[in-house]
Design a protein around this motif. Structure first.
Motif, PDB file in Angstrom:
ATOM      1  N   VAL A  24       0.784  -1.191   0.090  1.00 27.45           N
ATOM      2  CA  VAL A  24       0.104  -0.189   0.057  1.00 27.45           C
ATOM      3  C   VAL A  24       0.999   1.216  -0.069  1.00 27.45           C
ATOM      4  O   VAL A  24       1.752   1.418   0.943  1.00 27.45           O
ATOM      5  CB  VAL A  24      -1.124   0.146   1.178  1.00 27.45           C
ATOM      6  CG1 VAL A  24      -1.880   1.154   1.138  1.00 27.45           C
ATOM      7  CG2 VAL A  24      -1.664  -1.426   1.370  1.00 27.45           C
ATOM      8  N   PHE A  25       0.752   1.958  -1.159  1.00 24.40           N
ATOM      9  CA  PHE A  25       1.584   3.319  -0.921  1.00 24.40           C
ATOM     10  C   PHE A  25       0.594   4.385  -0.714  1.00 24.40           C
ATOM     11  O   PHE A  25      -0.596   4.458  -1.346  1.00 24.40           O
ATOM     12  CB  PHE A  25       1.873   3.420  -2.718  1.00 24.40           C
ATOM     13  CG  PHE A  25       3.019   2.488  -3.232  1.00 24.40           C
ATOM     14  CD1 PHE A  25       4.370   2.808  -3.168  1.00 24.40           C
ATOM     15  CD2 PHE A  25       2.693   1.046  -3.539  1.00 24.40           C
ATOM     16  CE1 PHE A  25       5.300   1.846  -3.700  1.00 24.40           C
ATOM     17  CE2 PHE A  25       3.541   0.315  -4.214  1.00 24.40           C
ATOM     18  CZ  PHE A  25       5.203   0.724  -3.982  1.00 24.40           C
ATOM     19  N   THR A  26       1.034   5.404  -0.200  1.00 23.23           N
ATOM     20  CA  THR A  26       0.390   6.789   0.142  1.00 23.23           C
ATOM     21  C   THR A  26       1.145   7.790  -0.803  1.00 23.23           C
ATOM     22  O   THR A  26       2.372   7.757  -1.223  1.00 23.23           O
ATOM     23  CB  THR A  26       0.589   7.180   1.619  1.00 23.23           C
ATOM     24  OG1 THR A  26       1.960   7.078   1.940  1.00 23.23           O
ATOM     25  CG2 THR A  26      -0.110   6.097   2.661  1.00 23.23           C
ATOM     26  N   VAL A  27       0.206   8.558  -1.402  1.00 24.80           N
ATOM     27  CA  VAL A  27       0.639   9.444  -2.520  1.00 24.80           C
ATOM     28  C   VAL A  27      -0.239  10.663  -2.517  1.00 24.80           C
ATOM     29  O   VAL A  27      -1.281  10.451  -2.156  1.00 24.80           O
ATOM     30  CB  VAL A  27       0.742   8.768  -3.923  1.00 24.80           C
ATOM     31  CG1 VAL A  27      -0.420   8.313  -4.291  1.00 24.80           C
ATOM     32  CG2 VAL A  27       1.295   9.477  -4.801  1.00 24.80           C
ATOM     33  N   ARG A  28       0.412  11.839  -2.928  1.00 20.55           N
ATOM     34  CA  ARG A  28      -0.260  12.893  -2.864  1.00 20.55           C
ATOM     35  C   ARG A  28      -1.123  12.542  -4.266  1.00 20.55           C
ATOM     36  O   ARG A  28      -0.831  12.136  -5.189  1.00 20.55           O
ATOM     37  CB  ARG A  28       0.569  14.167  -3.111  1.00 20.55           C
ATOM     38  CG  ARG A  28       1.313  14.625  -1.758  1.00 20.55           C
ATOM     39  CD  ARG A  28       2.220  15.780  -2.117  1.00 20.55           C
ATOM     40  NE  ARG A  28       2.999  16.022  -3.127  1.00 20.55           N
ATOM     41  CZ  ARG A  28       4.197  15.584  -3.159  1.00 20.55           C
ATOM     42  NH1 ARG A  28       4.576  14.719  -2.302  1.00 20.55           N
ATOM     43  NH2 ARG A  28       4.955  15.510  -4.281  1.00 20.55           N
ATOM     44  N   PRO A  29      -2.495  13.265  -4.312  1.00 13.79           N
ATOM     45  CA  PRO A  29      -3.240  12.933  -5.473  1.00 13.79           C
ATOM     46  C   PRO A  29      -2.811  13.405  -6.731  1.00 13.79           C
ATOM     47  O   PRO A  29      -2.953  12.703  -7.745  1.00 13.79           O
ATOM     48  CB  PRO A  29      -4.708  13.670  -4.972  1.00 13.79           C
ATOM     49  CG  PRO A  29      -4.739  13.536  -3.534  1.00 13.79           C
ATOM     50  CD  PRO A  29      -3.134  13.937  -3.112  1.00 13.79           C
ATOM     51  N   GLU A  30      -2.032  14.367  -6.818  1.00 12.60           N
ATOM     52  CA  GLU A  30      -1.437  15.003  -7.984  1.00 12.60           C
ATOM     53  C   GLU A  30      -0.639  13.811  -8.672  1.00 12.60           C
ATOM     54  O   GLU A  30       0.108  14.116  -9.832  1.00 12.60           O
ATOM     55  CB  GLU A  30      -1.120  16.199  -7.898  1.00 12.60           C
ATOM     56  CG  GLU A  30       0.239  16.789  -7.104  1.00 12.60           C
ATOM     57  CD  GLU A  30      -0.379  17.012  -5.640  1.00 12.60           C
ATOM     58  OE1 GLU A  30       0.619  17.503  -4.832  1.00 12.60           O
ATOM     59  OE2 GLU A  30      -1.530  16.629  -5.125  1.00 12.60           O
ATOM     60  N   ARG A  31       0.142  13.043  -7.730  1.00 13.53           N
ATOM     61  CA  ARG A  31       1.157  12.227  -8.163  1.00 13.53           C
ATOM     62  C   ARG A  31       0.616  10.668  -8.138  1.00 13.53           C
ATOM     63  O   ARG A  31       1.460  10.053  -8.690  1.00 13.53           O
ATOM     64  CB  ARG A  31       2.283  12.289  -7.293  1.00 13.53           C
ATOM     65  CG  ARG A  31       2.750  13.709  -7.361  1.00 13.53           C
ATOM     66  CD  ARG A  31       4.342  13.955  -6.897  1.00 13.53           C
ATOM     67  NE  ARG A  31       5.019  13.039  -7.902  1.00 13.53           N
ATOM     68  CZ  ARG A  31       6.337  12.901  -7.317  1.00 13.53           C
ATOM     69  NH1 ARG A  31       7.173  13.210  -6.245  1.00 13.53           N
ATOM     70  NH2 ARG A  31       7.302  12.416  -8.499  1.00 13.53           N
ATOM     71  N   GLN A  32      -0.735  10.498  -8.139  1.00 15.71           N
ATOM     72  CA  GLN A  32      -1.298   9.199  -8.136  1.00 15.71           C
ATOM     73  C   GLN A  32      -0.794   8.538  -9.474  1.00 15.71           C
ATOM     74  O   GLN A  32      -0.372   7.167  -9.571  1.00 15.71           O
ATOM     75  CB  GLN A  32      -2.702   9.035  -7.611  1.00 15.71           C
ATOM     76  CG  GLN A  32      -3.208   7.469  -7.457  1.00 15.71           C
ATOM     77  CD  GLN A  32      -4.738   7.546  -7.385  1.00 15.71           C
ATOM     78  OE1 GLN A  32      -5.439   8.242  -8.106  1.00 15.71           O
ATOM     79  NE2 GLN A  32      -5.258   6.801  -6.278  1.00 15.71           N
ATOM     80  N   ARG A  33      -1.244   9.103 -10.608  1.00 14.79           N
ATOM     81  CA  ARG A  33      -1.336   8.569 -11.742  1.00 14.79           C
ATOM     82  C   ARG A  33       0.253   8.164 -11.959  1.00 14.79           C
ATOM     83  O   ARG A  33       0.330   7.291 -12.883  1.00 14.79           O
ATOM     84  CB  ARG A  33      -1.898   9.358 -12.752  1.00 14.79           C
ATOM     85  CG  ARG A  33      -1.632   9.159 -14.399  1.00 14.79           C
ATOM     86  CD  ARG A  33      -2.056   7.701 -14.890  1.00 14.79           C
ATOM     87  NE  ARG A  33      -3.424   7.258 -14.001  1.00 14.79           N
ATOM     88  CZ  ARG A  33      -3.504   6.016 -13.868  1.00 14.79           C
ATOM     89  NH1 ARG A  33      -2.721   5.027 -14.329  1.00 14.79           N
ATOM     90  NH2 ARG A  33      -4.430   5.468 -13.327  1.00 14.79           N
ATOM     91  N   GLU A  34       1.074   9.154 -11.855  1.00 16.95           N
ATOM     92  CA  GLU A  34       2.572   9.012 -11.783  1.00 16.95           C
ATOM     93  C   GLU A  34       3.120   7.763 -11.216  1.00 16.95           C
ATOM     94  O   GLU A  34       3.770   6.745 -11.870  1.00 16.95           O
ATOM     95  CB  GLU A  34       3.310  10.012 -11.437  1.00 16.95           C
ATOM     96  CG  GLU A  34       4.782   9.904 -11.637  1.00 16.95           C
ATOM     97  CD  GLU A  34       5.628  11.061 -11.265  1.00 16.95           C
ATOM     98  OE1 GLU A  34       6.850  11.094 -11.326  1.00 16.95           O
ATOM     99  OE2 GLU A  34       4.943  12.202 -10.397  1.00 16.95           O
ATOM    100  N   LEU A  35       2.610   7.580 -10.050  1.00 21.09           N
ATOM    101  CA  LEU A  35       2.739   6.286  -9.366  1.00 21.09           C
ATOM    102  C   LEU A  35       2.257   5.019  -9.907  1.00 21.09           C
ATOM    103  O   LEU A  35       2.973   3.932 -10.248  1.00 21.09           O
ATOM    104  CB  LEU A  35       2.467   6.336  -7.986  1.00 21.09           C
ATOM    105  CG  LEU A  35       2.976   5.273  -7.020  1.00 21.09           C
ATOM    106  CD1 LEU A  35       4.360   4.824  -6.923  1.00 21.09           C
ATOM    107  CD2 LEU A  35       2.326   5.388  -5.604  1.00 21.09           C
ATOM    108  N   ALA A  36       1.095   5.065 -10.287  1.00 17.42           N
ATOM    109  CA  ALA A  36       0.565   3.990 -10.889  1.00 17.42           C
ATOM    110  C   ALA A  36       1.100   3.685 -12.216  1.00 17.42           C
ATOM    111  O   ALA A  36       1.500   2.321 -12.576  1.00 17.42           O
ATOM    112  CB  ALA A  36      -0.977   4.305 -11.216  1.00 17.42           C
ATOM    113  N   ASP A  37       1.436   4.390 -13.045  1.00 19.51           N
ATOM    114  CA  ASP A  37       2.270   4.253 -14.439  1.00 19.51           C
ATOM    115  C   ASP A  37       3.406   3.904 -13.896  1.00 19.51           C
ATOM    116  O   ASP A  37       4.127   2.786 -14.652  1.00 19.51           O
ATOM    117  CB  ASP A  37       2.367   5.713 -15.130  1.00 19.51           C
ATOM    118  CG  ASP A  37       0.766   6.102 -15.564  1.00 19.51           C
ATOM    119  OD1 ASP A  37       0.057   5.220 -15.766  1.00 19.51           O
ATOM    120  OD2 ASP A  37       0.818   7.026 -16.106  1.00 19.51           O
TER     121      ASP A  37
END
Length: 114
Positions: free
Chosen positions: A23-36
């Motif tokens: 489970v990764f926590t991430v700022r919403p503006e970086r969620q897509r970047e992390l998923a990619d």
């Protein structure tokens, strides 16, 4: 030549796989970047590592979490993957994007269907 069919994620109690839930926590503006990033890591490296079975990347609706649900043939295979330089490179990149992460190996205890 033997044709090897790809395995699908099968969730069942008593399955002979090691299940990683990270489970990764991430700022919403970086969620897509992390998923990619996690998707690329899986496509480019992880699925080629011995013992890999499957990976599934989930994004939370609130934008604050990305979950990697992956299966490995064994905990030893998962531990060996952690030493793979290509895998380490991708994991370090994901860690740099995320605010935090909690990888754990699990055993499926029970499964329920409607």
């Amino acid at each position: 030549m033997e044709v090897v069919m790809p395995q699908s994620t099968v969730i069942e109690s008593g399955a002979a796989v090691a299940t990683l839930i990270n489970v990764f926590t991430v700022r919403p503006e970086r969620q897509r970047e992390l998923a990619d990033c996690l998707t690329a890591a899986t496509d480019e490296v992880m699925r080629h590592v011995p013992g890999f079975v499957s990976a599934n990347i989930h994004t939370s609706d609130d934008g604050e979490r990305v979950v990697n649900y992956a299966q490995w043939e064994s905990a030893a295979d998962f531990q060996r993957m952690l030493q793979d330089p290509g895998a380490r490179e991708h994991m370090d990149r994901a860690a740099a994007i995320a605010d935090g992460f909690e990888p754990r190996l699990y055993t499926v205890d029970s499964v329920h269907h409607r």
